[in-house]
Design a protein around this motif. Structure first.
Motif, PDB file in Angstrom:
ATOM      1  N   THR A 190      -0.163  -4.139   0.674  1.00  0.00           N
ATOM      2  CA  THR A 190      -0.845  -3.911  -0.597  1.00  0.00           C
ATOM      3  C   THR A 190      -2.238  -3.348  -0.353  1.00  0.00           C
ATOM      4  O   THR A 190      -2.892  -3.668   0.637  1.00  0.00           O
ATOM      5  N   TRP A 191      -2.666  -2.511  -1.269  1.00  0.00           N
ATOM      6  CA  TRP A 191      -3.989  -1.904  -1.224  1.00  0.00           C
ATOM      7  C   TRP A 191      -4.832  -2.500  -2.339  1.00  0.00           C
ATOM      8  O   TRP A 191      -4.382  -2.593  -3.482  1.00  0.00           O
ATOM      9  N   GLU A 224     -10.381  -0.738  -1.609  1.00  0.00           N
ATOM     10  CA  GLU A 224      -9.952   0.113  -0.493  1.00  0.00           C
ATOM     11  C   GLU A 224      -9.601   1.515  -0.977  1.00  0.00           C
ATOM     12  O   GLU A 224      -9.974   2.502  -0.345  1.00  0.00           O
ATOM     13  N   ILE A 225      -8.907   1.599  -2.087  1.00  0.00           N
ATOM     14  CA  ILE A 225      -8.505   2.899  -2.615  1.00  0.00           C
ATOM     15  C   ILE A 225      -9.726   3.707  -3.023  1.00  0.00           C
ATOM     16  O   ILE A 225      -9.840   4.894  -2.707  1.00  0.00           O
ATOM     17  N   ARG A 271      -6.253   1.002   8.573  1.00  0.00           N
ATOM     18  CA  ARG A 271      -4.967   1.460   8.043  1.00  0.00           C
ATOM     19  C   ARG A 271      -4.542   2.706   8.801  1.00  0.00           C
ATOM     20  O   ARG A 271      -5.306   3.253   9.601  1.00  0.00           O
ATOM     21  N   CYS A 295      -3.517   6.425   4.179  1.00  0.00           N
ATOM     22  CA  CYS A 295      -4.768   6.781   3.493  1.00  0.00           C
ATOM     23  C   CYS A 295      -4.586   8.084   2.728  1.00  0.00           C
ATOM     24  O   CYS A 295      -5.017   8.197   1.574  1.00  0.00           O
ATOM     25  N   GLN A 319      -2.435   7.367  -0.395  1.00  0.00           N
ATOM     26  CA  GLN A 319      -3.172   6.712  -1.467  1.00  0.00           C
ATOM     27  C   GLN A 319      -4.134   7.683  -2.152  1.00  0.00           C
ATOM     28  O   GLN A 319      -4.265   7.676  -3.378  1.00  0.00           O
TER      29      GLN A 319
END
Length: 106
Positions: free
Chosen positions: A7-8, A12-13, A35, A40, A43
């Protein structure tokens, strides 16, 4: 490398988006977050709807022009580029190397 998190978090996003918009490389962003660079990029693409292959757009950069706009600006009777022009030389070199690597050897 990664600890297998699935899960993000929203933080982080948003960090991925802000770091990429600042021009940081995917590998550096991934290392900073712990990650993978592929996740990355995924996302970033999912949130911004901008293809990951595209270079990051800065707020002060003007949008790039389309080829059709450039062609319409050029006069129809304008002369071709001169021999030795960097664009001509690059195209020539690309054609030579492409032909050399793609032709079967005799």
């Amino acid at each position: 490398m990664t600890d297998g998190r699935k899960t993000w978090t929203p933080e982080e996003i948003s960090l991925v988006v802000s770091l990429r918009n600042q021009g940081h490389a995917w590998r550096a962003i991934a290392r900073h977050l712990g990650r993978s660079d592929v996740m990355c990029r995924y996302q970033y693409e999912r949130v911004t709807c901008i293809p990951a292959k595209a270079p990051p757009q800065h707020q002060d950069d003007p949008p790039s022009r389309k080829v059709s706009d450039i062609k319409s600006d050029r006069a129809p009777d304008s002369p071709p580029l001169p021999v030795g022009h960097p664009i001509v030389m690059e195209a020539l070199w690309w054609g030579i190397t492409r032909r050399a690597c793609c032709e079967p050897r005799k």
